[in-house]
Design a protein around this motif. Sequence first.
Motif, PDB file in Angstrom:
ATOM      1  N   SER A 160       0.857  -1.185   0.000  1.00 45.48           N
ATOM      2  CA  SER A 160       0.000   0.000   0.000  1.00 45.48           C
ATOM      3  C   SER A 160       0.890   1.230   0.000  1.00 45.48           C
ATOM      4  O   SER A 160       1.886   1.277   0.722  1.00 45.48           O
ATOM      5  N   GLY A 161       0.538   2.177  -0.816  1.00 44.65           N
ATOM      6  CA  GLY A 161       1.314   3.406  -0.895  1.00 44.65           C
ATOM      7  C   GLY A 161       0.408   4.611  -0.810  1.00 44.65           C
ATOM      8  O   GLY A 161      -0.822   4.489  -0.818  1.00 44.65           O
ATOM      9  N   ARG A 162       1.033   5.763  -0.733  1.00 45.90           N
ATOM     10  CA  ARG A 162       0.297   7.018  -0.664  1.00 45.90           C
ATOM     11  C   ARG A 162       0.949   8.007  -1.628  1.00 45.90           C
ATOM     12  O   ARG A 162       2.164   8.129  -1.684  1.00 45.90           O
ATOM     13  N   VAL A 163       0.115   8.713  -2.378  1.00 47.20           N
ATOM     14  CA  VAL A 163       0.605   9.771  -3.259  1.00 47.20           C
ATOM     15  C   VAL A 163       1.011  10.933  -2.363  1.00 47.20           C
ATOM     16  O   VAL A 163       0.179  11.468  -1.631  1.00 47.20           O
ATOM     17  N   GLU A 184       4.919   7.060  -2.047  1.00 46.10           N
ATOM     18  CA  GLU A 184       5.755   6.530  -0.971  1.00 46.10           C
ATOM     19  C   GLU A 184       5.075   5.268  -0.428  1.00 46.10           C
ATOM     20  O   GLU A 184       3.857   5.232  -0.259  1.00 46.10           O
ATOM     21  N   PHE A 185       5.888   4.229  -0.185  1.00 44.03           N
ATOM     22  CA  PHE A 185       5.376   3.007   0.411  1.00 44.03           C
ATOM     23  C   PHE A 185       6.463   2.389   1.278  1.00 44.03           C
ATOM     24  O   PHE A 185       7.625   2.778   1.217  1.00 44.03           O
ATOM     25  N   ILE A 186       6.062   1.431   2.106  1.00 47.48           N
ATOM     26  CA  ILE A 186       7.000   0.709   2.962  1.00 47.48           C
ATOM     27  C   ILE A 186       7.188  -0.681   2.366  1.00 47.48           C
ATOM     28  O   ILE A 186       6.200  -1.416   2.181  1.00 47.48           O
ATOM     29  N   ASP A 187       8.433  -1.056   2.042  1.00 45.83           N
ATOM     30  CA  ASP A 187       8.681  -2.380   1.479  1.00 45.83           C
ATOM     31  C   ASP A 187       8.683  -3.439   2.588  1.00 45.83           C
ATOM     32  O   ASP A 187       8.518  -3.125   3.764  1.00 45.83           O
ATOM     33  N   SER A 229      -0.471  11.884 -16.737  1.00 45.81           N
ATOM     34  CA  SER A 229      -1.739  12.164 -17.406  1.00 45.81           C
ATOM     35  C   SER A 229      -2.080  13.643 -17.255  1.00 45.81           C
ATOM     36  O   SER A 229      -1.509  14.355 -16.450  1.00 45.81           O
ATOM     37  N   SER A 230      -3.035  14.049 -18.054  1.00 42.40           N
ATOM     38  CA  SER A 230      -3.555  15.402 -17.948  1.00 42.40           C
ATOM     39  C   SER A 230      -5.050  15.313 -18.205  1.00 42.40           C
ATOM     40  O   SER A 230      -5.448  14.891 -19.294  1.00 42.40           O
ATOM     41  N   PRO A 231      -5.872  15.623 -17.254  1.00 38.91           N
ATOM     42  CA  PRO A 231      -5.627  16.128 -15.906  1.00 38.91           C
ATOM     43  C   PRO A 231      -5.001  15.051 -15.026  1.00 38.91           C
ATOM     44  O   PRO A 231      -4.934  13.890 -15.408  1.00 38.91           O
ATOM     45  N   PRO A 232      -4.564  15.442 -13.824  1.00 33.57           N
ATOM     46  CA  PRO A 232      -3.917  14.474 -12.942  1.00 33.57           C
ATOM     47  C   PRO A 232      -4.848  13.309 -12.598  1.00 33.57           C
ATOM     48  O   PRO A 232      -6.025  13.509 -12.327  1.00 33.57           O
ATOM     49  N   ALA A 233      -4.292  12.092 -12.632  1.00 33.78           N
ATOM     50  CA  ALA A 233      -5.088  10.899 -12.318  1.00 33.78           C
ATOM     51  C   ALA A 233      -5.148  10.639 -10.815  1.00 33.78           C
ATOM     52  O   ALA A 233      -5.995   9.873 -10.353  1.00 33.78           O
ATOM     53  N   TYR A 234      -4.242  11.254 -10.064  1.00 36.09           N
ATOM     54  CA  TYR A 234      -4.166  11.012  -8.616  1.00 36.09           C
ATOM     55  C   TYR A 234      -4.108  12.337  -7.878  1.00 36.09           C
ATOM     56  O   TYR A 234      -3.683  13.345  -8.423  1.00 36.09           O
ATOM     57  N   GLU A 235      -4.541  12.290  -6.603  1.00 36.38           N
ATOM     58  CA  GLU A 235      -4.481  13.469  -5.742  1.00 36.38           C
ATOM     59  C   GLU A 235      -3.527  13.193  -4.588  1.00 36.38           C
ATOM     60  O   GLU A 235      -3.357  12.044  -4.170  1.00 36.38           O
ATOM     61  N   VAL A 236      -2.904  14.246  -4.073  1.00 35.69           N
ATOM     62  CA  VAL A 236      -2.020  14.112  -2.915  1.00 35.69           C
ATOM     63  C   VAL A 236      -2.830  13.515  -1.764  1.00 35.69           C
ATOM     64  O   VAL A 236      -3.962  13.913  -1.503  1.00 35.69           O
ATOM     65  N   GLY A 237      -2.248  12.507  -1.116  1.00 34.94           N
ATOM     66  CA  GLY A 237      -2.903  11.832  -0.004  1.00 34.94           C
ATOM     67  C   GLY A 237      -3.672  10.589  -0.414  1.00 34.94           C
ATOM     68  O   GLY A 237      -4.074   9.794   0.437  1.00 34.94           O
ATOM     69  N   GLU A 238      -3.882  10.394  -1.701  1.00 35.43           N
ATOM     70  CA  GLU A 238      -4.634   9.241  -2.178  1.00 35.43           C
ATOM     71  C   GLU A 238      -3.859   7.946  -1.912  1.00 35.43           C
ATOM     72  O   GLU A 238      -2.653   7.872  -2.123  1.00 35.43           O
ATOM     73  N   LEU A 239      -4.577   6.921  -1.458  1.00 33.98           N
ATOM     74  CA  LEU A 239      -3.973   5.614  -1.224  1.00 33.98           C
ATOM     75  C   LEU A 239      -4.004   4.812  -2.519  1.00 33.98           C
ATOM     76  O   LEU A 239      -5.013   4.797  -3.227  1.00 33.98           O
ATOM     77  N   VAL A 240      -2.885   4.156  -2.836  1.00 37.71           N
ATOM     78  CA  VAL A 240      -2.768   3.354  -4.050  1.00 37.71           C
ATOM     79  C   VAL A 240      -2.064   2.042  -3.714  1.00 37.71           C
ATOM     80  O   VAL A 240      -1.332   1.957  -2.730  1.00 37.71           O
ATOM     81  N   TYR A 250      12.948   0.291  -5.711  1.00 36.66           N
ATOM     82  CA  TYR A 250      12.744   1.542  -6.442  1.00 36.66           C
ATOM     83  C   TYR A 250      12.198   1.282  -7.844  1.00 36.66           C
ATOM     84  O   TYR A 250      11.757   2.194  -8.520  1.00 36.66           O
ATOM     85  N   GLN A 251      12.249   0.010  -8.268  1.00 41.69           N
ATOM     86  CA  GLN A 251      11.591  -0.366  -9.521  1.00 41.69           C
ATOM     87  C   GLN A 251      10.149  -0.710  -9.136  1.00 41.69           C
ATOM     88  O   GLN A 251       9.825  -1.849  -8.819  1.00 41.69           O
ATOM     89  N   ALA A 252       9.318   0.300  -9.128  1.00 37.71           N
ATOM     90  CA  ALA A 252       7.945   0.160  -8.652  1.00 37.71           C
ATOM     91  C   ALA A 252       7.012   0.913  -9.594  1.00 37.71           C
ATOM     92  O   ALA A 252       7.426   1.793 -10.345  1.00 37.71           O
ATOM     93  N   GLU A 253       5.742   0.532  -9.524  1.00 35.51           N
ATOM     94  CA  GLU A 253       4.729   1.219 -10.314  1.00 35.51           C
ATOM     95  C   GLU A 253       3.384   1.068  -9.617  1.00 35.51           C
ATOM     96  O   GLU A 253       3.145   0.076  -8.927  1.00 35.51           O
ATOM     97  N   ILE A 254       2.540   2.054  -9.812  1.00 36.72           N
ATOM     98  CA  ILE A 254       1.193   2.004  -9.269  1.00 36.72           C
ATOM     99  C   ILE A 254       0.429   0.885  -9.978  1.00 36.72           C
ATOM    100  O   ILE A 254       0.532   0.720 -11.199  1.00 36.72           O
ATOM    101  N   LYS A 255      -0.324   0.123  -9.202  1.00 38.14           N
ATOM    102  CA  LYS A 255      -1.115  -0.972  -9.751  1.00 38.14           C
ATOM    103  C   LYS A 255      -2.308  -0.395 -10.501  1.00 38.14           C
ATOM    104  O   LYS A 255      -3.064   0.397  -9.959  1.00 38.14           O
TER     105      LYS A 255
END
Length: 150
Positions: free
Chosen positions: A37-40, A60-63, A77-88, A98-103
């Motif tokens: 689980s991560g957070r924007v 940011e996430f904890i491995d 993307s434009s407009p932004p697909a995510y907001e600050v504080g959003e959980l992903v 560090y080789q990571a990507e949003i699911k």
Amino acid sequence: MKPIGIIFLLIGAILFTIAGFTFYNQQQFLDKAHVASGRVIEVRKDRSSKGGRTFYPIVEFIDQQGKSIRFNSSFSSSPPAYEVGELVEVYYDYNNPYQAEIKGFFPQWLAVLISSTMGLIFSTIGIVILSISGRVKKKTKVAAEQWPQN
């Protein structure tokens, strides 16, 4: 006209090959990836290739080792697909977190989708051109055979 059709078919084949390699690499990554689980924590603006603005999230996430990891998403993307504080949810490589990507569908499969679609378009155009070229050649040959000989 035939060489143009062959060129389109070759470009289509190259794009399908790129799609295949991209699919294989993505599938290999997903097979060994861990999910966290991560957070924007930030959404950065960047200039797009067309001169507009595009937005990409910093997550940011904890491995599994308890280390806090921050990464820039490669998907913007434009407009932004995510907001600050959003959980992903995040996919990451255990050996290289560090080789990571949003699911999500687009971060994982957009490159495959674009290259295979373009491959299909180029291949179809090549086949149509070669088909038309073959019919024109056949009609010309039939017409030449039917022309009265002196």
